[in-house]
Design a protein around this motif. Sequence first.
Motif, PDB file in Angstrom:
ATOM      1  N   LEU A 121       8.237   7.548   4.746  1.00 10.74           N
ATOM      2  CA  LEU A 121       9.308   8.562   4.773  1.00 10.74           C
ATOM      3  C   LEU A 121      10.525   7.919   5.402  1.00 10.74           C
ATOM      4  CD1 LEU A 121       7.214  11.516   6.216  1.00 10.74           C
ATOM      5  CD2 LEU A 121       7.785  11.119   3.828  1.00 10.74           C
ATOM      6  N   ARG A 122      11.672   8.260   4.909  1.00  5.07           N
ATOM      7  CA  ARG A 122      12.905   7.691   5.488  1.00  5.07           C
ATOM      8  C   ARG A 122      13.838   8.816   5.864  1.00  5.07           C
ATOM      9  NH1 ARG A 122      12.185   2.426   5.448  1.00  5.07           N
ATOM     10  NH2 ARG A 122      11.183   1.505   3.652  1.00  5.07           N
ATOM     11  N   ASN A 162       8.989  -2.792   4.372  1.00  3.67           N
ATOM     12  CA  ASN A 162       9.867  -3.634   3.565  1.00  3.67           C
ATOM     13  C   ASN A 162       9.042  -4.571   2.689  1.00  3.67           C
ATOM     14  OD1 ASN A 162      12.447  -2.765   4.576  1.00  3.67           O
ATOM     15  ND2 ASN A 162      11.875  -3.786   6.476  1.00  3.67           N
ATOM     16  N   PHE A 163       9.620  -4.966   1.562  1.00  8.88           N
ATOM     17  CA  PHE A 163       9.002  -5.922   0.661  1.00  8.88           C
ATOM     18  C   PHE A 163      10.099  -6.825   0.132  1.00  8.88           C
ATOM     19  CE2 PHE A 163       7.487  -6.853  -3.786  1.00  8.88           C
ATOM     20  CZ  PHE A 163       6.510  -7.773  -3.411  1.00  8.88           C
ATOM     21  N   VAL A 190      -5.013  -7.273   6.236  1.00 10.13           N
ATOM     22  CA  VAL A 190      -4.414  -5.969   5.964  1.00 10.13           C
ATOM     23  C   VAL A 190      -3.557  -6.126   4.715  1.00 10.13           C
ATOM     24  CG1 VAL A 190      -2.901  -4.140   6.827  1.00 10.13           C
ATOM     25  CG2 VAL A 190      -4.371  -5.401   8.424  1.00 10.13           C
ATOM     26  N   GLU A 191      -3.803  -5.263   3.727  1.00 11.65           N
ATOM     27  CA  GLU A 191      -3.036  -5.287   2.491  1.00 11.65           C
ATOM     28  C   GLU A 191      -2.505  -3.892   2.212  1.00 11.65           C
ATOM     29  OE1 GLU A 191      -4.932  -8.113  -0.645  1.00 11.65           O
ATOM     30  OE2 GLU A 191      -6.565  -7.070   0.405  1.00 11.65           O
ATOM     31  N   VAL A 192      -1.298  -3.831   1.670  1.00 15.97           N
ATOM     32  CA  VAL A 192      -0.688  -2.568   1.267  1.00 15.97           C
ATOM     33  C   VAL A 192      -0.229  -2.737  -0.181  1.00 15.97           C
ATOM     34  CG1 VAL A 192       1.132  -0.872   1.702  1.00 15.97           C
ATOM     35  CG2 VAL A 192       0.058  -2.058   3.631  1.00 15.97           C
ATOM     36  N   PHE A 193      -0.554  -1.753  -1.005  1.00 11.85           N
ATOM     37  CA  PHE A 193      -0.224  -1.783  -2.432  1.00 11.85           C
ATOM     38  C   PHE A 193       0.625  -0.584  -2.808  1.00 11.85           C
ATOM     39  CE2 PHE A 193      -4.223  -3.918  -1.785  1.00 11.85           C
ATOM     40  CZ  PHE A 193      -4.124  -5.052  -2.561  1.00 11.85           C
ATOM     41  N   ASN A 194       1.490  -0.757  -3.802  1.00 12.06           N
ATOM     42  CA  ASN A 194       2.237   0.390  -4.308  1.00 12.06           C
ATOM     43  C   ASN A 194       1.398   1.104  -5.364  1.00 12.06           C
ATOM     44  OD1 ASN A 194       2.541  -0.986  -6.770  1.00 12.06           O
ATOM     45  ND2 ASN A 194       4.689  -1.501  -6.414  1.00 12.06           N
ATOM     46  N   ARG A 195       1.931   2.153  -5.949  1.00 14.30           N
ATOM     47  CA  ARG A 195       1.158   2.967  -6.897  1.00 14.30           C
ATOM     48  C   ARG A 195       0.809   2.213  -8.173  1.00 14.30           C
ATOM     49  NH1 ARG A 195       5.945   7.046  -8.698  1.00 14.30           N
ATOM     50  NH2 ARG A 195       7.094   5.517  -9.917  1.00 14.30           N
ATOM     51  N   LEU A 242      11.178  -0.468   1.038  1.00 10.18           N
ATOM     52  CA  LEU A 242      10.407   0.138  -0.042  1.00 10.18           C
ATOM     53  C   LEU A 242      10.829   1.598  -0.214  1.00 10.18           C
ATOM     54  CD1 LEU A 242       6.938  -1.335   0.911  1.00 10.18           C
ATOM     55  CD2 LEU A 242       8.155  -1.744  -1.235  1.00 10.18           C
ATOM     56  N   PRO A 243      10.734   2.120  -1.437  1.00 15.60           N
ATOM     57  CA  PRO A 243      11.105   3.513  -1.639  1.00 15.60           C
ATOM     58  C   PRO A 243      10.127   4.474  -0.968  1.00 15.60           C
ATOM     59  CG  PRO A 243      10.383   2.518  -3.708  1.00 15.60           C
ATOM     60  CD  PRO A 243      10.372   1.455  -2.661  1.00 15.60           C
ATOM     61  N   VAL A 244      10.612   5.658  -0.691  1.00 11.43           N
ATOM     62  CA  VAL A 244       9.771   6.720  -0.154  1.00 11.43           C
ATOM     63  C   VAL A 244       8.623   6.943  -1.123  1.00 11.43           C
ATOM     64  CG1 VAL A 244       9.713   9.200   0.303  1.00 11.43           C
ATOM     65  CG2 VAL A 244      11.640   7.826   1.106  1.00 11.43           C
ATOM     66  N   GLY A 245       7.440   7.123  -0.583  1.00 15.08           N
ATOM     67  CA  GLY A 245       6.290   7.383  -1.437  1.00 15.08           C
ATOM     68  C   GLY A 245       4.993   7.083  -0.729  1.00 15.08           C
TER      69      GLY A 245
END
Length: 74
Positions: free
Chosen positions: A73-74, A42-43, A19-24, A48-51
């Motif tokens: 969302l936070r 978290n990273f 499982v991998e998660v990437f930012n924009r 991590l910022p909202v997005g």
Amino acid sequence: GPNDTWILEYLDTYPDVTVEVFNRNGVRVFYSKGYNVPFDGNFQNEALPVGTYYYIINPNNKKKSITGPLTILR
């Protein structure tokens, strides 16, 4: 709370799953083989910022990877 981690049910039936998660920007912010520890938004020990983020779930058993957006969302 109930949505503080990304729980993927039945993923334990795929022992070699990744499982991998990437930012924009395409930076990988999460990686797990076997998904023993769920993604918690978290990273490097910081929230991590909202997005919107992008995930790839690869079962590594000759079946197609699953991809899509994941929103924090936070």
